[in-house]
Design a protein around this motif. Structure first.
Motif, PDB file in Angstrom:
ATOM      1  N   ILE A  46       0.843  -1.192   0.000  1.00 37.54           N
ATOM      2  CA  ILE A  46       0.000   0.000   0.000  1.00 37.54           C
ATOM      3  C   ILE A  46       0.879   1.242   0.000  1.00 37.54           C
ATOM      4  CG2 ILE A  46      -1.819  -1.190   1.262  1.00 37.54           C
ATOM      5  CD1 ILE A  46      -0.962   0.449   3.732  1.00 37.54           C
ATOM      6  N   THR A  47       0.257   2.397  -0.245  1.00 37.79           N
ATOM      7  CA  THR A  47       0.957   3.679  -0.202  1.00 37.79           C
ATOM      8  C   THR A  47       0.388   4.526   0.924  1.00 37.79           C
ATOM      9  OG1 THR A  47       1.424   3.665  -2.573  1.00 37.79           O
ATOM     10  CG2 THR A  47       1.517   5.793  -1.456  1.00 37.79           C
ATOM     11  N   PHE A  70       9.122   2.380  13.123  1.00 38.66           N
ATOM     12  CA  PHE A  70      10.167   3.108  12.406  1.00 38.66           C
ATOM     13  C   PHE A  70       9.699   4.527  12.149  1.00 38.66           C
ATOM     14  CE2 PHE A  70      12.115   3.883   8.001  1.00 38.66           C
ATOM     15  CZ  PHE A  70      13.256   4.462   8.542  1.00 38.66           C
ATOM     16  N   ASP A  71      10.396   5.475  12.738  1.00 36.38           N
ATOM     17  CA  ASP A  71      10.065   6.897  12.596  1.00 36.38           C
ATOM     18  C   ASP A  71      10.759   7.429  11.348  1.00 36.38           C
ATOM     19  OD1 ASP A  71       9.527   9.576  12.847  1.00 36.38           O
ATOM     20  OD2 ASP A  71      10.009   9.685  14.970  1.00 36.38           O
ATOM     21  N   PHE A  72       9.949   7.772  10.333  1.00 35.46           N
ATOM     22  CA  PHE A  72      10.499   8.170   9.034  1.00 35.46           C
ATOM     23  C   PHE A  72      10.090   9.602   8.698  1.00 35.46           C
ATOM     24  CE2 PHE A  72       9.938   8.252   4.301  1.00 35.46           C
ATOM     25  CZ  PHE A  72      11.287   8.260   3.983  1.00 35.46           C
ATOM     26  N   LYS A  73      11.069  10.399   8.250  1.00 36.82           N
ATOM     27  CA  LYS A  73      10.812  11.783   7.843  1.00 36.82           C
ATOM     28  C   LYS A  73      11.322  11.982   6.426  1.00 36.82           C
ATOM     29  CE  LYS A  73      11.257  16.580   9.353  1.00 36.82           C
ATOM     30  NZ  LYS A  73      11.762  17.488  10.424  1.00 36.82           N
ATOM     31  N   PRO A  74      10.410  12.005   5.457  1.00 39.17           N
ATOM     32  CA  PRO A  74      10.850  12.190   4.065  1.00 39.17           C
ATOM     33  C   PRO A  74      11.386  13.608   3.848  1.00 39.17           C
ATOM     34  CG  PRO A  74       8.463  12.290   4.210  1.00 39.17           C
ATOM     35  CD  PRO A  74       8.950  11.902   5.571  1.00 39.17           C
ATOM     36  N   SER A  75      12.301  13.734   2.899  1.00 35.79           N
ATOM     37  CA  SER A  75      12.968  15.027   2.705  1.00 35.79           C
ATOM     38  C   SER A  75      12.771  15.629   1.325  1.00 35.79           C
ATOM     39  CB  SER A  75      14.479  14.872   2.957  1.00 35.79           C
ATOM     40  OG  SER A  75      15.023  13.883   2.097  1.00 35.79           O
ATOM     41  N   VAL A  76      12.167  14.859   0.395  1.00 42.46           N
ATOM     42  CA  VAL A  76      12.000  15.348  -0.976  1.00 42.46           C
ATOM     43  C   VAL A  76      10.520  15.355  -1.330  1.00 42.46           C
ATOM     44  CG1 VAL A  76      12.594  15.027  -3.400  1.00 42.46           C
ATOM     45  CG2 VAL A  76      14.262  14.426  -1.614  1.00 42.46           C
ATOM     46  N   GLU A  77       9.937  16.541  -1.471  1.00 42.23           N
ATOM     47  CA  GLU A  77       8.519  16.645  -1.810  1.00 42.23           C
ATOM     48  C   GLU A  77       8.251  16.034  -3.177  1.00 42.23           C
ATOM     49  OE1 GLU A  77       5.172  20.112  -2.689  1.00 42.23           O
ATOM     50  OE2 GLU A  77       6.863  20.557  -1.351  1.00 42.23           O
ATOM     51  N   LYS A  90       8.382  12.894  -3.922  1.00 43.24           N
ATOM     52  CA  LYS A  90       9.018  11.585  -4.075  1.00 43.24           C
ATOM     53  C   LYS A  90       8.234  10.521  -3.321  1.00 43.24           C
ATOM     54  CE  LYS A  90      13.285   9.002  -3.233  1.00 43.24           C
ATOM     55  NZ  LYS A  90      14.695   9.038  -2.775  1.00 43.24           N
ATOM     56  N   THR A  91       8.192   9.317  -3.899  1.00 37.03           N
ATOM     57  CA  THR A  91       7.606   8.170  -3.217  1.00 37.03           C
ATOM     58  C   THR A  91       8.737   7.223  -2.819  1.00 37.03           C
ATOM     59  OG1 THR A  91       5.505   8.324  -4.409  1.00 37.03           O
ATOM     60  CG2 THR A  91       6.057   6.197  -3.424  1.00 37.03           C
ATOM     61  N   TYR A  92       8.850   6.960  -1.541  1.00 32.03           N
ATOM     62  CA  TYR A  92       9.919   6.122  -0.992  1.00 32.03           C
ATOM     63  C   TYR A  92       9.440   4.672  -0.862  1.00 32.03           C
ATOM     64  CZ  TYR A  92      12.027  10.585   0.410  1.00 32.03           C
ATOM     65  OH  TYR A  92      12.565  11.852   0.422  1.00 32.03           O
ATOM     66  N   GLU A  93      10.343   3.748  -1.167  1.00 29.31           N
ATOM     67  CA  GLU A  93      10.059   2.331  -0.954  1.00 29.31           C
ATOM     68  C   GLU A  93      10.694   1.901   0.368  1.00 29.31           C
ATOM     69  OE1 GLU A  93      11.761  -1.780  -2.678  1.00 29.31           O
ATOM     70  OE2 GLU A  93      10.729  -0.558  -4.194  1.00 29.31           O
ATOM     71  N   VAL A 116       6.076  -1.155   2.072  1.00 27.02           N
ATOM     72  CA  VAL A 116       5.127  -0.057   2.042  1.00 27.02           C
ATOM     73  C   VAL A 116       5.774   1.113   1.291  1.00 27.02           C
ATOM     74  CG1 VAL A 116       5.906   0.924   4.249  1.00 27.02           C
ATOM     75  CG2 VAL A 116       3.566   1.370   3.448  1.00 27.02           C
ATOM     76  N   TYR A 117       4.951   1.875   0.602  1.00 29.49           N
ATOM     77  CA  TYR A 117       5.437   3.087  -0.066  1.00 29.49           C
ATOM     78  C   TYR A 117       4.959   4.306   0.723  1.00 29.49           C
ATOM     79  CZ  TYR A 117       6.385  -0.019  -4.006  1.00 29.49           C
ATOM     80  OH  TYR A 117       6.865  -1.035  -4.793  1.00 29.49           O
ATOM     81  N   VAL A 118       5.828   5.288   0.839  1.00 26.64           N
ATOM     82  CA  VAL A 118       5.465   6.534   1.515  1.00 26.64           C
ATOM     83  C   VAL A 118       5.650   7.683   0.521  1.00 26.64           C
ATOM     84  CG1 VAL A 118       5.977   8.138   3.379  1.00 26.64           C
ATOM     85  CG2 VAL A 118       6.081   5.671   3.795  1.00 26.64           C
ATOM     86  N   GLU A 119       4.545   8.361   0.223  1.00 27.38           N
ATOM     87  CA  GLU A 119       4.563   9.504  -0.685  1.00 27.38           C
ATOM     88  C   GLU A 119       4.759  10.787   0.119  1.00 27.38           C
ATOM     89  OE1 GLU A 119       1.565  11.965  -3.689  1.00 27.38           O
ATOM     90  OE2 GLU A 119       0.911  10.077  -2.761  1.00 27.38           O
ATOM     91  N   CYS A 120       5.771  11.552  -0.232  1.00 34.03           N
ATOM     92  CA  CYS A 120       6.008  12.835   0.427  1.00 34.03           C
ATOM     93  C   CYS A 120       5.147  13.899  -0.257  1.00 34.03           C
ATOM     94  CB  CYS A 120       7.490  13.212   0.358  1.00 34.03           C
ATOM     95  SG  CYS A 120       7.879  14.742   1.242  1.00 34.03           S
ATOM     96  N   THR A 121       4.084  14.292   0.404  1.00 40.36           N
ATOM     97  CA  THR A 121       3.115  15.224  -0.171  1.00 40.36           C
ATOM     98  C   THR A 121       3.474  16.678   0.171  1.00 40.36           C
ATOM     99  OG1 THR A 121       1.738  14.973   1.796  1.00 40.36           O
ATOM    100  CG2 THR A 121       1.297  13.487  -0.044  1.00 40.36           C
TER     101      THR A 121
END
Length: 574
Positions: A224-225, A266-273, A275-278, A294-299
């Motif tokens: 899922i995303t 897992f505490d995750f902080k995306p840095s690139v708006e 981008k979708t991280y795997e 899981v995919y995390v989309e940086c919105t």
């Protein structure tokens, strides 16, 4: 020198007194820690039956007693001074026997009833439902009462007698419900019982991400995303089956191992708006492994898709996205009905102006849920006052059917609740016995009148029994056509009591279908999967799921009933 010796003697005496008083305090503490004494009998009901001329053992199981003294009394006379008294049936009829426990830390006395009869047929104590695994042998022991040297056993399966031993070995390869029959006979009579055995695959280690929605077997291998606005963080935590709390986790982001990250969260902080991280996670537990993706989309930053109130805005969450009930006595979606039919039962009520004063639906047993949407974003007032409210139909504190509330922002701006969800903490959050990331696997029955088998992610098996007062209701949502479906969320445990009037006590605050004090829900109480604050400025979607276990003979299963969500500040302006 004499004065010095006197001083030394006085000091020694004082030291001895101090040590003695300290020891006395220790003794007192030990007595306090022991608590009050108590005991239970080897008969759950406190009643015994015995055939005339035979003996029955009355046993008291004692706990927390300091220097105990035991007394059994019958007709006012002491008949034994141990924890066991052998009652001989000499005269037909009822007798009453008292057991008294006297100890240094208290006394307690209870009474039992013994009935002497001229005939005593056997009684089978086996449960009427059991679980076995495909291709693995399971032994069934004939648990009975009132057996003697004349007792015989007869096991039947598939219409044929298969064993005359007290223990029977059972094995089947295919998933199904099979019926065993046990017949026990003694000189005084016969007892017969059928045991329905649900055969299912053996549980294997499993990890997956759910993001607050139901999961089918066909969905387990699909990632899922989730979403996270730039500048914020998201705590990821998979649902686990057949994996212990001692498991070690390895987390990877776009293939790179995250050093030092070995816990389930897992505490995750995306840095690139944009981008979708795997993100991959692997659990290792006693040599066995399971993995999930899981995919995390940086919105865009929080607030980008905030929806302002307009003159046409409704203070009621007026759109239902999904209604997925758990099995239950008021769930009536037979073959031919669809998930859309279920959703529309709520949507029609909302379209007709309902949902505020009463409740929208019974959500079924643990995990059943619905998801609602506001036509505007509901702001976090941040002033300690409630931002929105949802009610149910509790009958005072003694009968509540508590549901946990989850909230979500439309972080990706597509108007659909496919973003990250956050639980609203309540008075029980973090307390012992409360389980976050709980999951229950409901197996599809092979016939409409069968009890519903469920297995939780700790391996506990249970059956949802059909209620005698609603024998013809659907119980299972038959639009779930695969072998099972999984519901996830938070389990508040079992408050259900069946002594006398059946009750299910509520909690202090923070739940639907509960007597809350304070009233209402605060967006400030939204938390991440590890319990840290989510710090949401507003919400767009609300989810409620049944969060308690419990089942009674009269009232059936505990099942949350919930109204729509009400934007309290907008309502005050209308």
């Amino acid at each position: 020198m004499i004065m010095k010796k006197d001083v030394q003697l006085k000091f020694a005496l004082l030291l001895m007194l101090f040590v003695a008083s300290f020891a006395a305090c220790d003794d007192d503490d030990e007595k306090i820690d022991a608590g009050s004494p108590d005991f239970t009998f080897n008969s759950e009901t406190g009643e015994y039956n015995v055939r005339i001329g035979k003996e029955v053992a009355l046993c008291a199981r004692v706990k927390d007693a300091v220097n105990p003294v035991y007394t059994w009394k019958r007709e006012g006379k002491i008949v034994a001074d141990d924890t066991v008294y052998y009652f001989k049936g000499e005269i037909l009829g009822e007798s009453f026997v008292n057991f008294r426990l006297d100890a240094d830390n208290g006394s307690v006395e209870k009474q039992v009833k013994v009935t002497v009869v001229d005939r005593l047929a056997p009684q089978i104590k086996l449960e009427s439902a059991a679980v076995a695994y495909c291709g693995i042998k399971k032994e069934f022991a004939a648990e009975t009462e009132y057996t003697d040297e004349t007792t015989t056993f007869e096991w039947s399966y598939g219409g044929q007698v298969v064993s005359h031993d007290s223990i029977m070995s059972f094995e089947e390869e295919d998933i199904n419900v099979y019926t065993l029959a046990l017949k026990v006979t003694n000189a005084d009579g016969v007892d017969v019982k059928n045991i329905n055995v649900s055969v299912i695959p053996e549980e294997k280690p499993l990890l997956f991400f759910d993001n607050a929605r139901y999961v089918l077997p066909s969905m387990l291998d699909k990632a899922i995303t989730m979403t996270c606005p730039i500048g914020k963080n998201v705590v990821l935590a998979p649902i686990k089956f057949a994996i212990s709390d001692q498991a070690i986790y390895e987390w990877k982001v776009d293939g790179a191992v995250q050093s030092g990250q070995t816990s389930v969260c897992f505490d995750f902080k995306p840095s690139v708006e944009g981008k979708t991280y795997e993100i991959d996670v692997t659990a290792t537990d006693n040599g066995k492994t399971a993995s999930a993706k899981v995919y995390v989309e940086c919105t865009p930053k929080e607030g980008t898709y905030f929806r302002d109130v307009t003159p046409k805005s409704s203070y009621i969450s007026n759109y239902c996205y999904e209604f997925i009930p758990a099995p239950g006595q008021f769930i009536n979606f037979p073959e031919g009905k669809t998930a859309e039919d279920a959703r529309m039962t709520i949507q029609k009520t909302l379209d007709n102006g309902g949902g505020e004063g009463g409740y929208l639906a019974s959500l079924g047993a643990w995990g059943g849920y619905f998801i609602l949407k506001f036509d505007h974003s509901v702001e976090n007032g941040g002033d300690g006052e409630p931002d929105f409210d949802m009610t149910g139909n509790p009958l005072g504190k003694y009968w509540c059917e508590c549901g946990v509330v989850w909230v979500s922002q439309d972080e990706n701006g597509d108007g659909v609740p496919n973003d990250t969800w956050y639980e609203l903490k309540g008075s029980e959050t973090g307390k012992p016995g409360i389980t976050q990331r709980y999951a229950l696997k409901y197996y599809r029955p092979t016939a409409t009148k069968q009890d519903v088998l469920s297995i939780d992610n700790d391996g506990n098996l249970s059956f949802l029994r059909r209620n005698a007062y609603h024998p013809n209701s659907g119980y299972f949502p038959w639009f779930m056509e695969e072998e099972y479906y999984i519901l996830t969320g938070t389990c508040l445990g079992n408050q259900f009591l069946t002594e006398g009037i059946e009750t299910n006590w509520g909690f202090d605050w923070g739940y639907v279908d509960n007597i809350n004090d304070p009233v209402g829900f605060r967006i400030d109480n939204a938390i991440q999967q590890d319990g840290t604050p989510a710090k949401l400025k507003y919400i767009d979607f609300v989810k409620v799921h049944t969060a308690q276990m419990g089942q009674g003979a009269a009232v059936g299963e505990v099942s949350t009933e919930s109204s729509a969500a009400i934007d309290l500040r907008l309502k005050a302006k209308k």
